[in-house]
Design an enzyme around this catalytic site. Sequence first.
Site, PDB file in Angstrom:
ATOM      1  N   HIS A 184       0.363  -1.200   0.155  1.00  0.00           N
ATOM      2  CA  HIS A 184      -0.140   0.235   0.228  1.00  0.00           C
ATOM      3  C   HIS A 184       0.451   1.317   0.455  1.00  0.00           C
ATOM      4  CE1 HIS A 184      -3.868  -2.024   1.492  1.00  0.00           C
ATOM      5  NE2 HIS A 184      -3.699  -1.836  -0.207  1.00  0.00           N
ATOM      6  N   ARG A 322     -12.505  -0.377 -19.690  1.00  0.00           N
ATOM      7  CA  ARG A 322     -12.695  -1.748 -19.536  1.00  0.00           C
ATOM      8  C   ARG A 322     -14.177  -2.473 -18.935  1.00  0.00           C
ATOM      9  NH1 ARG A 322      -8.789  -3.775 -14.866  1.00  0.00           N
ATOM     10  NH2 ARG A 322      -9.660  -2.728 -13.231  1.00  0.00           N
ATOM     11  N   GLU A 411      -3.089 -10.878 -19.203  1.00  0.00           N
ATOM     12  CA  GLU A 411      -2.577 -10.422 -17.655  1.00  0.00           C
ATOM     13  C   GLU A 411      -2.398 -12.269 -17.380  1.00  0.00           C
ATOM     14  OE1 GLU A 411      -6.245  -7.836 -15.646  1.00  0.00           O
ATOM     15  OE2 GLU A 411      -7.354  -8.910 -17.445  1.00  0.00           O
ATOM     16  N   ASP A 435      -1.766  -8.521 -12.168  1.00  0.00           N
ATOM     17  CA  ASP A 435      -1.916  -9.689 -12.551  1.00  0.00           C
ATOM     18  C   ASP A 435      -0.631 -10.383 -13.524  1.00  0.00           C
ATOM     19  OD1 ASP A 435      -4.066 -10.330 -11.191  1.00  0.00           O
ATOM     20  OD2 ASP A 435      -6.113  -9.134 -12.542  1.00  0.00           O
ATOM     21  N   CYS A 482      -1.399  -0.810 -18.689  1.00  0.00           N
ATOM     22  CA  CYS A 482      -1.800  -0.174 -18.488  1.00  0.00           C
ATOM     23  C   CYS A 482      -1.749  -0.455 -16.600  1.00  0.00           C
ATOM     24  CB  CYS A 482      -3.407  -0.140 -18.521  1.00  0.00           C
ATOM     25  SG  CYS A 482      -3.796  -2.212 -18.335  1.00  0.00           S
TER      26      CYS A 482
END
Length: 551
Positions: A184, A322, A411, A435, A482
């Site tokens: 984070h 998306r 991904e 991913d 992205c």
Amino acid sequence: MNDLTGIGIGRGIAHGPVARMAAPPEPPQDVPSQLSPEEESQRVAEAVQAVAEELAARGEQAGGQAQDVLEAQAMMAQDPALADAVAERTQAGKTGEWAVFEAFDEFRQTMAALGGYLGERAADLADVAQRVIARLRGLPAPGVPEPGHPFILVAEDLAPADTALLDLEKVLALVTIEGGPTSHTAILAREKAITAVVGVAAAEELTGGEDVIVDAAAGTVTVAPTQEQIDDAEQRIDQRAAVQAAPLSPGALTDGTEVPLLANLGSPKGAAEAVELGAEGVGLFRTEFLFLSSDEAPTVEEQTESYTELLQAFPGKKVVVRALDAGADKPLSFLTNTEEENPALGLRGLRALLTDEQVLDDQLTALANAQEATEADLWVMAPMVSTVEEAQRFSELAHAKGLKTAGVMVEVPSSALLAENILGEADFASIGTNDLTQYTMAADRMLGSVSHLQDPWHPAVLRLIREVGAAGQSTGKPVGVCGEAAADPLLAVVLVGLGVNTLSMAPAALSDVRTELTLHSAEKARAVAQAALGASSAAEARKAALAASQS
């Protein structure tokens, strides 16, 4: 002079004195309460409510990804199961402070043992507990120190509530002892363009007042620097400030090769800031915000309104939207199976949408309506495409609605390896490096224990990206990135060298990436990429690319 090493976030550099994050307050003692159980329960309820409201308010002020994280923390504070566990202890005559400490810690340990997404949230729950206990004691919430002058903040790690609202006039840079490129702290530092080096284990030894230079580009913290090093750092700081203040220009390499720089957005609210920071369009618009707060899918009219608002901010510019990416850590009661044992490998993304094509049909209809009502160049893409058949089906559905440009997200390894076939059916590909790294390395990106594997610099990931770039060149179809990788300036050069045409990132990262690209030609970018590909680990790839970029 002593250089401590970690993982740099961005290309910033800072010089100043260290200020250490204050240690958490002493845990309460298990002593009998002098109040009735009802009074203790009321104290806790009021404290929890106040902390939840404070977290939500901080999130609203911060916006972006920080708001999502803090709203999740606020919900965590008010979990009914936690409230029952606390009440059980106050009814037994415990103080509110002890009841919160013991109940929250029990839940925290359970979450940590579960691993995955819940394991990653264990630290967030500990932060909530400390804030509630501080409120019960009438003390300020634990947080960032205020020494009265600008400083380099050194901490074990930072709670999202602290990172979200850092005073950037005072906090020159962040150094964390723990954490990795997907923590984070790293994500929010990247979003807010804060100079940061994370995962610096040796920073445990730093003390308040020590003079340091934090160099994110090199991933180093220099302790007790020489005057020559200080002068060099100050010169680089001034140069970076001048570059950021210069008029905005399109993304391009030094030889004029265009590399459009786009923004990742989670709602239309961020559009104005993205334009102000120089976004040349949108490379990823996440539509989940419309779906996650409801027990049923939004109507076509509701979706059309939001998509139109977004597109109106980018007249004549490319906007990539998306389709709904549900499943895994984003379950939806009306679309996904919440009882899957391993939802990351189950019905998510396009797989989930194809089980209920009405949800997808409504979304594509709304996007087509917004396309007709605006002047933006709308592109739509399907999430989590694994097969050529899926790419073909999505393209058929999108084109049937009148949507001109339909593509796929790459991904998973299968779509990277079949990229040429998939691009035979789709108009473009956009690589989601978060991913792609997770599935390539078999390392859950929400699990801290395998964070060292969640690095898009790993040569295995880079080789898959090379496959997609080569497929784009052979088919004449555009390929973008992205994922978070695009926000790393040096890695952005590598991506371009691997055949990527456009880069999309958090708007705050645009300036650093734009500057880095101007330092390299297309030929040099390919050489830097080749150096990274020849490494055997992420750390070696990063080091090899840095050396090649400076040669």
